[in-house]
Design an enzyme around this catalytic site. Structure first.
Site, PDB file in Angstrom:
ATOM      1  N   LYS A  40      -9.726   2.726  -2.343  1.00  0.00           N
ATOM      2  CA  LYS A  40      -9.785   2.326  -1.080  1.00  0.00           C
ATOM      3  C   LYS A  40     -11.215   2.485  -0.551  1.00  0.00           C
ATOM      4  O   LYS A  40     -11.523   3.741  -0.209  1.00  0.00           O
ATOM      5  CB  LYS A  40      -8.749   2.640   0.024  1.00  0.00           C
ATOM      6  CG  LYS A  40      -8.629   1.922   1.195  1.00  0.00           C
ATOM      7  CD  LYS A  40      -7.632   2.422   2.051  1.00  0.00           C
ATOM      8  CE  LYS A  40      -7.409   1.564   3.387  1.00  0.00           C
ATOM      9  NZ  LYS A  40      -6.054   2.135   4.192  1.00  0.00           N
ATOM     10  N   CYS A  85      -5.613  -2.672   2.497  1.00  0.00           N
ATOM     11  CA  CYS A  85      -5.335  -2.703   4.060  1.00  0.00           C
ATOM     12  C   CYS A  85      -6.590  -2.973   4.831  1.00  0.00           C
ATOM     13  O   CYS A  85      -7.086  -4.014   5.248  1.00  0.00           O
ATOM     14  CB  CYS A  85      -4.575  -1.411   4.433  1.00  0.00           C
ATOM     15  SG  CYS A  85      -3.565  -1.647   5.896  1.00  0.00           S
ATOM     16  N   GLU A 135       0.869  -1.077  -0.160  1.00  0.00           N
ATOM     17  CA  GLU A 135       0.019  -0.110  -0.124  1.00  0.00           C
ATOM     18  C   GLU A 135       0.807   1.127   0.266  1.00  0.00           C
ATOM     19  O   GLU A 135       1.629   1.157   0.668  1.00  0.00           O
ATOM     20  CB  GLU A 135      -0.788  -0.010   1.347  1.00  0.00           C
ATOM     21  CG  GLU A 135      -1.905   1.398   1.398  1.00  0.00           C
ATOM     22  CD  GLU A 135      -2.621   1.040   2.711  1.00  0.00           C
ATOM     23  OE1 GLU A 135      -3.663   1.655   2.930  1.00  0.00           O
ATOM     24  OE2 GLU A 135      -2.194   0.494   3.568  1.00  0.00           O
TER      25      GLU A 135
END
Length: 256
Positions: free
Chosen positions: A108, A142, A42
């Protein structure tokens, strides 16, 4: 049918895209044997920064062009997330770039509220599933890992990928949740984390891994290294044919 993947577990230079791109170009030059897909962590050009205005706004576009160049040069697909500025907003955006230059992106969905990411980066509204070399791949980022409904295998994907800057104090959750996502979705699950310490003092211990559809680790490491694994489509189809768990899923819709 097989897919050969390489996971680059590495420290990251703080808010220095040029240095990180140079670093990963060198890593790509050390790839061992035939590889189809290379996965980076990431925010691989900056580390997990909450001050994206310190980075030139065009750096996202520069990095995508770098990914396209490296993907063609090494004849691999490249994926990883970065700070990306578009239409006056910042995104934690993952790009999946194929050797022919085809590029797709995912923003994300679950921005990390504990660090204030939700106040700085716009969140995504949809998932992305990519067909690549006979495999259906769903890449996430994540904090998305903590939300199983978002990862739910409703699109018959074969591989679920998480790129991360997941800190050491909560790494046991990382290990457990990656295994859980593999087991419940009957898919390969890949987690690529960074190592080292960032400029905010957070320490990262890696634990990058590839889990098979039963949640069993194929590769795992806490060191700076490139991890290799071969994903086998037969492993997925045979497991799903024998254990028809996915057919018993509840049906519901997700409001985003």
């Amino acid at each position: 049918m097989e897919l050969k993947v390489a996971l680059i577990q590495s420290p990251l230079a703080w808010e220095n895209p040029t240095k990180n791109r140079e670093h990963f170009s060198k890593k790509l030059d050390t790839l061992n044997g035939e590889v189809d897909l290379v996965i980076l962590p990431e925010m691989f050009t900056t580390a997990f920064t909450m001050t994206p205005w310190n980075i030139a706004k065009e750096e996202g576009e520069v990095t995508v062009k770098w990914m396209q160049k490296e993907a063609e040069r090494k004849n691999v697909a490249l994926t990883g997330s970065m700070v990306y500025f578009e239409d006056r907003h910042y995104y934690n955006r993952l790009w999946f770039v194929e050797p022919d230059g085809k590029s797709s992106y995912y923003d994300k969905r679950h921005t990390f509220t504990l660090a204030g990411e939700d106040k700085i980066y716009n969140k995504g509204e949809k998932r992305m599933v990519i067909d690549y070399k006979g495999f259906r791949i769903c890449p996430l980022i994540c904090y998305d890992l903590r939300f199983p409904v978002w990862a739910r295998n409703t699109e018959n994907y074969d591989v679920l990928i998480y790129v991360a800057n997941w800190p050491q104090p909560r790494v046991n959750a990382w290990d457990a949740l990656l295994r859980a996502r593999a087991i419940e979705n009957m898919a390969y699950v890949i987690g690529v984390n960074r190592i080292g310490t960032d400029n905010t003092g957070h320490n990262y211990s890696g634990h990058s891994t590839v889990n098979d559809v039963f949640g069993e680790p194929i590769v795992f490491s806490t060191e700076e290294k490139i991890l290799y694994a071969t994903l086998d489509k037969r492993h997925i189809s045979e497991a799903r044919e024998k254990l028809k768990f996915l057919e018993d899923r509840d049906h519901f819709s997700l409001k985003v």
